[in-house]
Scaffold this active site. Structure first.
Site, PDB file in Angstrom:
ATOM      1  N   ARG A 191      -1.323  -0.659  -8.593  1.00  0.00           N
ATOM      2  CA  ARG A 191      -2.713  -0.295  -8.258  1.00  0.00           C
ATOM      3  C   ARG A 191      -2.781   1.228  -8.298  1.00  0.00           C
ATOM      4  O   ARG A 191      -1.953   1.895  -7.680  1.00  0.00           O
ATOM      5  CB  ARG A 191      -3.074  -0.786  -6.853  1.00  0.00           C
ATOM      6  CG  ARG A 191      -4.437  -0.259  -6.379  1.00  0.00           C
ATOM      7  CD  ARG A 191      -4.583  -0.305  -4.860  1.00  0.00           C
ATOM      8  NE  ARG A 191      -4.670  -1.650  -4.345  1.00  0.00           N
ATOM      9  CZ  ARG A 191      -4.308  -1.982  -3.103  1.00  0.00           C
ATOM     10  NH1 ARG A 191      -3.819  -1.063  -2.280  1.00  0.00           N
ATOM     11  NH2 ARG A 191      -4.414  -3.222  -2.689  1.00  0.00           N
TER      12      ARG A 191
ATOM     13  N   ASP B 263       0.851  -1.197   0.000  1.00  0.00           N
ATOM     14  CA  ASP B 263       0.000   0.000   0.000  1.00  0.00           C
ATOM     15  C   ASP B 263       0.881   1.240   0.000  1.00  0.00           C
ATOM     16  O   ASP B 263       2.023   1.207   0.464  1.00  0.00           O
ATOM     17  CB  ASP B 263      -0.864   0.038   1.273  1.00  0.00           C
ATOM     18  CG  ASP B 263      -2.067  -0.896   1.193  1.00  0.00           C
ATOM     19  OD1 ASP B 263      -2.388  -1.394   0.101  1.00  0.00           O
ATOM     20  OD2 ASP B 263      -2.687  -1.124   2.255  1.00  0.00           O
TER      21      ASP B 263
HETATM   22  C1  LIG Z   1      -8.764  -1.331  -3.293  1.00  0.00           C
HETATM   23  C2  LIG Z   1      -8.328   0.009  -2.801  1.00  0.00           C
HETATM   24  C3  LIG Z   1      -7.058   0.173  -2.291  1.00  0.00           C
HETATM   25  C4  LIG Z   1      -6.623   1.418  -1.863  1.00  0.00           C
HETATM   26  N1  LIG Z   1      -5.326   1.573  -1.456  1.00  0.00           N
HETATM   27  C5  LIG Z   1      -4.893   2.807  -1.129  1.00  0.00           C
HETATM   28  C6  LIG Z   1      -3.518   3.055  -0.842  1.00  0.00           C
HETATM   29  O1  LIG Z   1      -2.671   2.161  -0.860  1.00  0.00           O
HETATM   30  N2  LIG Z   1      -3.158   4.322  -0.527  1.00  0.00           N
HETATM   31  C7  LIG Z   1      -4.055   5.371  -0.498  1.00  0.00           C
HETATM   32  O2  LIG Z   1      -3.663   6.512  -0.260  1.00  0.00           O
HETATM   33  N3  LIG Z   1      -5.361   5.147  -0.763  1.00  0.00           N
HETATM   34  C8  LIG Z   1      -5.801   3.912  -1.071  1.00  0.00           C
HETATM   35  N4  LIG Z   1      -7.117   3.726  -1.370  1.00  0.00           N
HETATM   36  C9  LIG Z   1      -8.107   4.790  -1.064  1.00  0.00           C
HETATM   37  C10 LIG Z   1      -8.259   5.756  -2.228  1.00  0.00           C
HETATM   38  O3  LIG Z   1      -7.078   6.517  -2.378  1.00  0.00           O
HETATM   39  C11 LIG Z   1      -9.456   6.702  -2.012  1.00  0.00           C
HETATM   40  O4  LIG Z   1      -9.247   7.430  -0.841  1.00  0.00           O
HETATM   41  C12 LIG Z   1     -10.791   5.991  -1.922  1.00  0.00           C
HETATM   42  O5  LIG Z   1     -10.855   4.903  -2.774  1.00  0.00           O
HETATM   43  C13 LIG Z   1     -11.946   6.957  -2.288  1.00  0.00           C
HETATM   44  O6  LIG Z   1     -11.768   7.459  -3.562  1.00  0.00           O
HETATM   45  P1  LIG Z   1     -12.617   7.035  -4.849  1.00  0.00           P
HETATM   46  O7  LIG Z   1     -11.641   6.697  -5.915  1.00  0.00           O
HETATM   47  O8  LIG Z   1     -13.593   5.986  -4.550  1.00  0.00           O
HETATM   48  O9  LIG Z   1     -13.278   8.386  -5.332  1.00  0.00           O
HETATM   49  P2  LIG Z   1     -14.167   9.463  -4.607  1.00  0.00           P
HETATM   50  O10 LIG Z   1     -14.247  10.577  -5.581  1.00  0.00           O
HETATM   51  O11 LIG Z   1     -13.705   9.736  -3.231  1.00  0.00           O
HETATM   52  O12 LIG Z   1     -15.572   8.746  -4.512  1.00  0.00           O
HETATM   53  C14 LIG Z   1     -16.339   8.393  -5.657  1.00  0.00           C
HETATM   54  C15 LIG Z   1     -17.675   7.830  -5.181  1.00  0.00           C
HETATM   55  O13 LIG Z   1     -17.434   6.598  -4.509  1.00  0.00           O
HETATM   56  C16 LIG Z   1     -18.265   6.453  -3.376  1.00  0.00           C
HETATM   57  N5  LIG Z   1     -17.404   6.381  -2.172  1.00  0.00           N
HETATM   58  C17 LIG Z   1     -16.086   6.639  -2.102  1.00  0.00           C
HETATM   59  N6  LIG Z   1     -15.628   6.447  -0.859  1.00  0.00           N
HETATM   60  C18 LIG Z   1     -16.680   6.065  -0.123  1.00  0.00           C
HETATM   61  C19 LIG Z   1     -16.846   5.723   1.228  1.00  0.00           C
HETATM   62  N7  LIG Z   1     -15.815   5.724   2.094  1.00  0.00           N
HETATM   63  N8  LIG Z   1     -18.086   5.387   1.636  1.00  0.00           N
HETATM   64  C20 LIG Z   1     -19.131   5.365   0.783  1.00  0.00           C
HETATM   65  N9  LIG Z   1     -19.028   5.684  -0.512  1.00  0.00           N
HETATM   66  C21 LIG Z   1     -17.826   6.021  -0.968  1.00  0.00           C
HETATM   67  C22 LIG Z   1     -19.166   7.655  -3.374  1.00  0.00           C
HETATM   68  O14 LIG Z   1     -20.327   7.321  -4.066  1.00  0.00           O
HETATM   69  C23 LIG Z   1     -18.388   8.688  -4.146  1.00  0.00           C
HETATM   70  O15 LIG Z   1     -19.216   9.628  -4.722  1.00  0.00           O
HETATM   71  C24 LIG Z   1      -7.538   2.511  -1.867  1.00  0.00           C
HETATM   72  C25 LIG Z   1      -8.818   2.346  -2.383  1.00  0.00           C
HETATM   73  C26 LIG Z   1      -9.220   1.128  -2.862  1.00  0.00           C
HETATM   74  C27 LIG Z   1     -10.579   1.010  -3.456  1.00  0.00           C
END
Ligand SMILES: Cc1cc2nc3c(=O)[nH]c(=O)nc-3n(C[C@H](O)[C@H](O)[C@H](O)COP(=O)(O)OP(=O)(O)OC[C@H]3O[C@@H](n4cnc5c(N)ncnc54)[C@H](O)[C@@H]3O)c2cc1C
Length: 310
Positions: free
Chosen positions: A182, A130
């Site tokens: 990723r 991560d």
């Molecule tokens: C498999 C995976 C691994 C990850 N690994 C890392 C990592 O190593 N380092 C790191 O910094 N980040 C990591 N993240 C977190 C990532 O950086 C984001 O903070 C997180 O995924 C929210 O961003 P989004 O792309 O979904 O977009 P956003 O623009 O935040 O959200 C898009 C839509 O998704 C839905 N959504 C998003 N988050 C939520 C929530 N918490 N609850 C409910 N609905 C939600 C909502 O409908 C929102 O409108 C990871 C995420 C995933 C999915």
């Protein structure tokens, strides 16, 4: 403002100790966390398998301050890998370097990660490192390149965050090296000189980096719940003749289950990130920061529990 406040709180140890003892906070966390035991995570992975969805398991914890905690986390990962293998599940875990002792001693951290990668490799599995906040980005990639990749190659992959200004260069280099990446947006509070302050720029950068990974990357993982971006990925892949098995979508446990199912039913590869363990506070705060309505949901639950209808 709310996002910044929640991310700031996620790093406060005092609040952490208070919240950890709070039953209602745990109830909220349990929406995003499989449970406290290895068995809880394995059970979620088994349930996902019935829906033909993959899993990557994360033992919650970060920024350990002493070697015994790093060694204990390593041992927990070894137990998870064995248990996934015993259950005939795909062996796939996600690991944070600060949990492996990155802040204490890089040699300790590297040897812990290598122990995990060795076991994963024995089981035909995969380890994702991560990505934490930007102060660790270069060090993480350096440790991967110098200590991990030479021994384990594509059994181990890394994460790149579209929020960071440097990520276009990192993606290009990782593509050239054939590293499995990723791509996510980034979950940490970052200074403006290293990260895009506007969400629109983070999203636009995600799309640009994703297109490069889809065209040239090594089985990239598109980690987002952003439906507009996901649809764009699918459209872009079909326009460029990129088969569905050359990349996968990844989402977090407890977020957009409907979309996970829908994508899988449509033939896309889907993997869910399953966190478990008692150190859930910073993880919960980052999830709340991503969606302010989650805070309203939590406050609503707490109020209902405090003043139940008679
Ligand atoms: C498999 C995976 C691994 C990850 N690994 C890392 C990592 O190593 N380092 C790191 O910094 N980040 C990591 N993240 C977190 C990532 O950086 C984001 O903070 C997180 O995924 C929210 O961003 P989004 O792309 O979904 O977009 P956003 O623009 O935040 O959200 C898009 C839509 O998704 C839905 N959504 C998003 N988050 C939520 C929530 N918490 N609850 C409910 N609905 C939600 C909502 O409908 C929102 O409108 C990871 C995420 C995933 C999915």
């Amino acid at each position: 403002m709310l996002r910044h406040g929640l991310l700031w709180l996620s790093e406060r140890r005092g609040v952490y100790n208070f919240v950890r003892r709070n039953r209602l906070a745990w109830r909220m966390a349990s929406r995003f966390v499989a449970g406290e035991a290895v068995e809880d995570a394995v059970q979620v992975a088994l349930n996902l398998r019935t829906r033909d969805i993959g899993a990557t398991v994360d033992f919650l914890g970060e920024s350990v301050a002493a070697p015994p905690a790093a060694l204990a986390a390593r041992d927990k990962y070894l137990a998870i890998l064995d248990q996934l293998h015993t259950e005939n599940l795909e062996v796939n875990v996600s690991v944070k370097l600060t949990q492996m002792g990155f802040d204490i001693d890089e040699n300790l951290c590297a040897s812990n990660v290598c122990a995990i990668a060795t076991r994963a490799k024995e089981h035909g599995g995969f380890v994702r490192i991560d990505m934490e906040s930007s102060e660790y980005t270069q060090r993480t990639l350096d440790l991967y390149r110098t200590r991990v990749a030479p021994q384990f190659g594509n059994c181990v992959g890394v994460v790149i965050q579209s929020a960071l200004r440097r990520s276009a260069d990192d993606i290009q280099q990782l593509i050239d090296e054939g590293v499995r990446v990723r791509l996510c947006k980034g979950a940490y509070l970052e200074p403006q000189d290293v990260a895009f302050p506007k969400k629109a720029d983070v999203d636009a950068n995600f799309v640009a980096l994703m297109e490069r990974l889809l065209l040239k990357g090594n089985h990239p993982a598109i980690a987002t719940h952003d439906e507009r971006i996901i649809r764009h990925a699918q459209h872009f892949a079909s326009q460029h003749g990129i088969a569905a098995d050359r990349f996968e979508f990844q989402m977090l446990y407890g977020v957009r289950r409907d979309l996970q199912q829908q994508l899988r039913a449509g033939g896309a590869g889907v993997r869910v990130y399953i966190p478990f363990g008692s150190q859930w506070y910073p993880y919960l705060m980052r999830r709340l920061a991503e969606r302010p309505s989650n805070v309203a949901f939590m406050v609503g639950n707490i109020m209902r529990e405090m003043w139940p209808r008679s």
